[in-house]
Design a protein around this motif. Structure first.
Motif, PDB file in Angstrom:
ATOM      1  N   SER A  84     -26.585   9.094   2.902  1.00  9.34           N
ATOM      2  CA  SER A  84     -27.901   8.895   2.304  1.00  9.34           C
ATOM      3  C   SER A  84     -27.817   7.828   1.231  1.00  9.34           C
ATOM      4  O   SER A  84     -27.335   8.072   0.132  1.00  9.34           O
ATOM      5  CB  SER A  84     -28.429  10.193   1.695  1.00  9.34           C
ATOM      6  N   GLY A  85     -28.271   6.623   1.559  1.00  6.84           N
ATOM      7  CA  GLY A  85     -28.348   5.583   0.554  1.00  6.84           C
ATOM      8  C   GLY A  85     -27.072   4.788   0.418  1.00  6.84           C
ATOM      9  O   GLY A  85     -26.207   4.775   1.288  1.00  6.84           O
ATOM     10  N   SER A  86     -26.946   4.132  -0.733  1.00 12.17           N
ATOM     11  CA  SER A  86     -25.858   3.185  -0.965  1.00 12.17           C
ATOM     12  C   SER A  86     -24.709   3.831  -1.723  1.00 12.17           C
ATOM     13  O   SER A  86     -24.752   5.018  -2.077  1.00 12.17           O
ATOM     14  CB  SER A  86     -26.388   1.985  -1.756  1.00 12.17           C
ATOM     15  N   ASP A  87     -23.680   3.028  -1.990  1.00 12.93           N
ATOM     16  CA  ASP A  87     -22.519   3.442  -2.788  1.00 12.93           C
ATOM     17  C   ASP A  87     -21.768   4.627  -2.190  1.00 12.93           C
ATOM     18  O   ASP A  87     -21.163   5.422  -2.915  1.00 12.93           O
ATOM     19  CB  ASP A  87     -22.926   3.757  -4.236  1.00 12.93           C
ATOM     20  N   GLY A  88     -21.820   4.749  -0.873  1.00  9.27           N
ATOM     21  CA  GLY A  88     -21.068   5.811  -0.214  1.00  9.27           C
ATOM     22  C   GLY A  88     -21.587   7.200  -0.484  1.00  9.27           C
ATOM     23  O   GLY A  88     -20.833   8.182  -0.425  1.00  9.27           O
ATOM     24  N   TYR A  89     -22.891   7.319  -0.785  1.00 10.71           N
ATOM     25  CA  TYR A  89     -23.449   8.648  -1.040  1.00 10.71           C
ATOM     26  C   TYR A  89     -23.454   9.447   0.261  1.00 10.71           C
ATOM     27  O   TYR A  89     -24.039   9.016   1.257  1.00 10.71           O
ATOM     28  CB  TYR A  89     -24.870   8.504  -1.584  1.00 10.71           C
ATOM     29  N   HIS A  90     -22.802  10.581   0.261  1.00 12.37           N
ATOM     30  CA  HIS A  90     -22.726  11.392   1.472  1.00 12.37           C
ATOM     31  C   HIS A  90     -22.703  12.875   1.111  1.00 12.37           C
ATOM     32  O   HIS A  90     -22.331  13.263   0.003  1.00 12.37           O
ATOM     33  CB  HIS A  90     -21.517  11.009   2.331  1.00 12.37           C
ATOM     34  N   HIS A  91     -23.139  13.676   2.066  1.00 10.76           N
ATOM     35  CA  HIS A  91     -23.235  15.122   1.901  1.00 10.76           C
ATOM     36  C   HIS A  91     -22.314  15.810   2.902  1.00 10.76           C
ATOM     37  O   HIS A  91     -22.148  15.351   4.034  1.00 10.76           O
ATOM     38  CB  HIS A  91     -24.665  15.607   2.150  1.00 10.76           C
TER      39      HIS A  91
END
Length: 315
Positions: A86-93
């Motif tokens: 989700s989104g930039s900078d490696g944002y992940h869940h």
């Protein structure tokens, strides 16, 4: 996803990860397959990692690579199984599993932008709702009369209506009002006495003594704690002694120090093969002592593949 597909997915995860998937991940996958999911692009949300196996439970990794590292970023703890970007900078869940058997909520963090792991969402769709309301906040700070903003707000409203028909329907707040009530970045940290402070910010579920006498999760000043821990890692001989003492305690029946020190070193490895090796020794020993064999297996698989240039390993 039909019942046959679901059974195949459940069997795959039981066999390869040792994990029983929660009902909530199936609701997330079903939502992503619905017409409403076309609007997830508004949030930069992309199902990823283990979510790829919902569409093809028989998918195999490239030759020589362990499938358990699919979607696994360099700093992801073994407890973390990526299901969404989700989104930039490696944002992940990721789904979070303390015992390597069941999943107890959702974790997230920015791989490329610092900060720690956040574990407030109980389900994948609750995590989606939090992302949606952050986008709503950004639009509220923009020009509300701009035609592009009005159009985006309308699309977010339609997505919210679809989402709350499945989960979070008891939360009528939107934007800042939602975040002030539910977003951990707006709320005082909740101390969790069942967890011990770790450098990654997620805390470790374990009983026992630690060398630093670590406080419960969210009771430490994380800036001071991180500074102290990183400083201790700079002395190679002292670090070696810490590792050996943690392993000695683990062999004597108290794996707490091995787990928390292993998690810290895993988070702070920074490409250093010595720290990577220390982390692997500690984590695999701790998980086996805690009867968490699936996590020991994931830790070992990740250690063997931490140098991969891509987290996507399916053929």
């Amino acid at each position: 996803m039909n019942p046959t597909d679901r059974a195949a997915v459940e069997d795959r995860f039981e066999r390869d990860w040792g994990v029983t998937l929660p009902e909530s991940i199936f609701r997330f996958w079903e939502f992503c397959a619905s017409p409403a999911a076309s609007s997830l692009a508004e949030l930069d949300i992309v199902p990823a990692g283990v979510s790829h196996l919902s569409a093809d439970p028989g998918a195999a990794p490239r030759d020589g690579i362990d499938v358990r590292v699919h979607g696994r970023f360099y700093c992801d703890p073994p407890e973390f199984m990526t299901f969404m970007f989700s989104g930039s900078d490696g944002y992940h869940h990721g789904l979070w599993s303390d015992d390597g058997r069941t999943c107890g909520g959702v974790a997230s963090y920015y791989t490329h932008d610092g900060g720690g792991i956040e574990r407030s969402a109980a389900t994948p769709l609750e995590a989606v709702r939090a992302v949606l309301e952050r986008h709503q906040r950004d639009l509220e700070d923009d020009d509300p009369g701009h035609s592009g903003v009005v159009a985006r707000l309308s699309r977010l409203a339609a997505l919210r209506d679809a989402l709350t028909g499945v989960e979070t329907g008891d939360r009528p707040e939107t934007g800042y009002a939602y975040s002030r009530k539910y977003d951990p970045s707006f709320l005082p940290p909740r101390v969790d006495p069942a967890r011990v402070t770790t450098l990654d910010g997620a805390g470790a579920l374990v009983d026992g003594a630690t060398a630093l006498g670590r406080p419960p999760h969210n009771r430490a000043d994380m800036s001071q704690f991180a500074g102290y821990v990183h400083a201790t890692f700079e002395d190679a001989a002292a670090l070696e002694a810490q590792v050996e003492e943690a392993l000695r305690r683990c062999a004597a029946g108290d794996p707490a120090e091995a787990l928390v020190l292993g998690r810290d070193l895993h988070w702070a490895s920074g490409g250093d093969p010595v720290r990577e090796a220390h982390a692997n020794r500690l984590l695999t020993a701790a998980y086996r002592a805690l009867d968490r064999p699936a996590l020991a297996g994931i830790a070992d698989a990740h250690h063997r593949h931490r140098a991969l240039s891509s987290v996507h390993v399916l053929a």
